[in-house]
Design an enzyme around this catalytic site. Structure first.
Site, PDB file in Angstrom:
ATOM      1  NE  ARG A  53      -8.948 -11.040  -0.538  1.00 43.96           N
ATOM      2  CZ  ARG A  53      -8.039 -10.076  -0.530  1.00 43.96           C
ATOM      3  NH1 ARG A  53      -8.209  -9.008   0.252  1.00 43.96           N
ATOM      4  NH2 ARG A  53      -6.958 -10.166  -1.286  1.00 43.96           N
TER       5      ARG A  53
ATOM      6  NE  ARG B 263      -2.773   4.659  -0.026  1.00 49.64           N
ATOM      7  CZ  ARG B 263      -3.333   3.459  -0.160  1.00 49.64           C
ATOM      8  NH1 ARG B 263      -2.580   2.409  -0.485  1.00 49.64           N
ATOM      9  NH2 ARG B 263      -4.640   3.301   0.028  1.00 49.64           N
TER      10      ARG B 263
ATOM     11  CD  GLN C 191      -7.446  -0.275  -3.700  1.00 44.76           C
ATOM     12  OE1 GLN C 191      -7.907  -0.544  -4.819  1.00 44.76           O
ATOM     13  NE2 GLN C 191      -6.619  -1.079  -3.068  1.00 44.76           N
TER      14      GLN C 191
ATOM     15  CB  SER D 210      -0.922   0.009   1.216  1.00 49.79           C
ATOM     16  OG  SER D 210      -1.792  -1.101   1.198  1.00 49.79           O
TER      17      SER D 210
ATOM     18  CG  ASP E 140      -6.364  -6.207   2.603  1.00 47.34           C
ATOM     19  OD1 ASP E 140      -7.415  -6.562   2.026  1.00 47.34           O
ATOM     20  OD2 ASP E 140      -5.572  -5.388   2.104  1.00 47.34           O
TER      21      ASP E 140
ATOM     22  N   GLY F   8      -5.241  -3.908  -8.241  1.00 48.64           N
ATOM     23  CA  GLY F   8      -6.360  -3.014  -8.006  1.00 48.64           C
ATOM     24  C   GLY F   8      -5.919  -1.582  -7.775  1.00 48.64           C
TER      25      GLY F   8
ATOM     26  CE  LYS G 168      -3.455  -8.849  -5.877  1.00 54.43           C
ATOM     27  NZ  LYS G 168      -3.452  -8.154  -7.179  1.00 54.43           N
TER      28      LYS G 168
END
Length: 425
Positions: free
Chosen positions: A345, A20, A174, A16, A314, A102, A411
């Protein structure tokens, strides 16, 4: 190995923060250095997309995790990424491939909209299934031209003037983060009214990083205002990924070991550090300092509680996957938006637990997991790294659990299985 031995988990940088910071550095005129970035499929896809949009990124040094030698991760293996930004939005024509990321699909279109020209966006089938309509409608409302309501779509930009909009961020924070990060490149102030918001800690992270790169931001009531004026180059030390650390903290709790993560202290930017508070509810011993966080398993997990994990969704899978080892059921609430991630999920966790013979109840925004003895089964990872990592923790205490797609962890942490084996194998 004695329970008193402290196991130092080597956790790579936050995804994250890395993505950013990449965007903010790209939006700043000049050179910024990002130290200890995450090197994974998602961050490399984000980095490649930015370079396709005209941002310069080069490696400096070695990241110390071994991803740079024969791992197939190419030139994204540097300990320091030096980013040379233009200080303006990109100029088309161009094409952006978001892969599975994403953050690329949510952060890069607002950035592109502050530039000029036509830019086409697309991504994997998995990413195409994730919603984008609220973001694209917001960009249209601000003056961008967008063909389509989701991937693939084409954006025709002529700069953005700013203004005031309402953005429902009840599906994903997001959308809001993407608009806010683009706002300093707009012609005037941008005020966003936010009637619904999930995962507020991620927005707090966005605002803190924007300020680090020189943006002027104000919050009043339910509105956030960002002033024009652009960004300034800045260097940044990227924290270890708190979501990834959750698997190793959970592993400590279920094995009776002690795991410490350096660099993940009380002053960090990531809301997912609060996962250790959930483990504390389950009986683990937790110690946090300015410099590190440590979790020690103290015996069988305690259940019998309900916990809202909406702000740290998450990590809800990490907890749900180990509840079969507890002494009573645990109910996790506030997680409806987790159905719109790389997989549904809630359904994925429930289905895999049932395949293991564990009793589970689920609702639109909750899951209740009961204790039980997991039977051998193959976990359906749904190409979702967090499903694979969560059930890998349960496998430390339950024989016969295998993953149908162990490599999907690339990932966010290509070295996950090796690190888990190093500590607990």
């Amino acid at each position: 190995m004695s329970a008193a031995t402290v196991l130092e988990a080597h956790i790579p940088g936050s995804k994250s923060i890395t993505n950013r910071a990449l965007l903010l550095a790209a939006a700043a005129p000049g050179r910024s250095r990002l130290r200890a970035p995450l090197v994974s499929d998602d961050t490399l896809a984000f980095r490649a997309a930015l370079t396709d949009l005209g941002t310069g990124v080069r490696d400096v040094g070695d990241n110390g995790y071994g991803y740079g030698d024969g791992s197939g991760y190419g030139d994204g293996s540097g300990e320091v990424w030096e980013v040379t930004g233009r200080g303006t939005g990109p100029v088309g024509p161009g094409r952006v491939w978001c892969a599975d990321a994403g953050t690329a699909a949510r952060f890069l279109p607002p950035f592109a909209a502050t530039g000029r020209g036509e830019i086409a966006f697309d991504g994997s089938d998995q990413l195409r299934a994730r919603p984008l309509r609220p973001l694209l409608e917001a960009l249209t409302g601000l003056g961008a031209k967008v063909s389509g309501t989701g991937l693939p779509f084409t954006l025709t930009a002529n700069g953005l003037a700013g203004g005031r909009i309402e953005l429902d961020s009840g599906l994903s924070s997001q959308y809001l983060s993407g608009l806010l990060m683009a706002a300093p490149l707009m012609g005037g102030p941008l005020t966003v009214d936010v009637p619904r918001l999930v995962s507020r800690p991620y927005v707090d992270m966005t605002l803190a990083l924007m300020r680090h790169f020189g943006a002027r931001v104000e919050e009043r009531g339910g509105a956030i205002t960002v002033h024009p004026g652009g960004y300034a180059p800045a260097d940044l030390q990227i924290e270890p990924d708190a979501s990834t650390a959750s698997y190793f903290f959970a592993a400590a709790a279920v094995t009776g070991r002690t795991v410490r993560v350096q660099g993940l202290g009380t002053g960090g930017l990531q809301g997912d550090t609060a996962f250790v508070d959930v483990l504390r509810l389950a009986g683990a011993e937790v110690t946090r300092t300015d410099d590190w966080t440590e979790v020690t398993g103290t015996g069988p997990l305690r259940g019998g509680f309900t916990v809202d994990m909406g702000d740290i969704s998450d990590t809800f899978m990490t907890m749900a996957a180990i509840v079969p080892l507890a002494d009573a059921p645990v109910t996790i609430t506030g997680i409806a938006h987790a159905r719109l991630k790389e997989s549904d999920r809630i359904a994925a966790v429930a289905g895999n637990l049932r395949a293991l013979g564990i009793r589970v109840e689920e609702g639109p925004d909750r899951i209740t997991v009961h204790p039980g003895v997991p039977a051998p089964a193959t976990i359906d990872c749904h190409r979702d790294h967090r499903i694979a990592m969560s059930f890998s923790v349960l496998a430390l205490r339950a024989a016969g659990i295998t993953l149908d797609d162990p490599s999907c962890v690339a990932k966010t942490f290509p070295g996950f299985h090796g690190e888990l084996s190093r500590l607990f194998g």
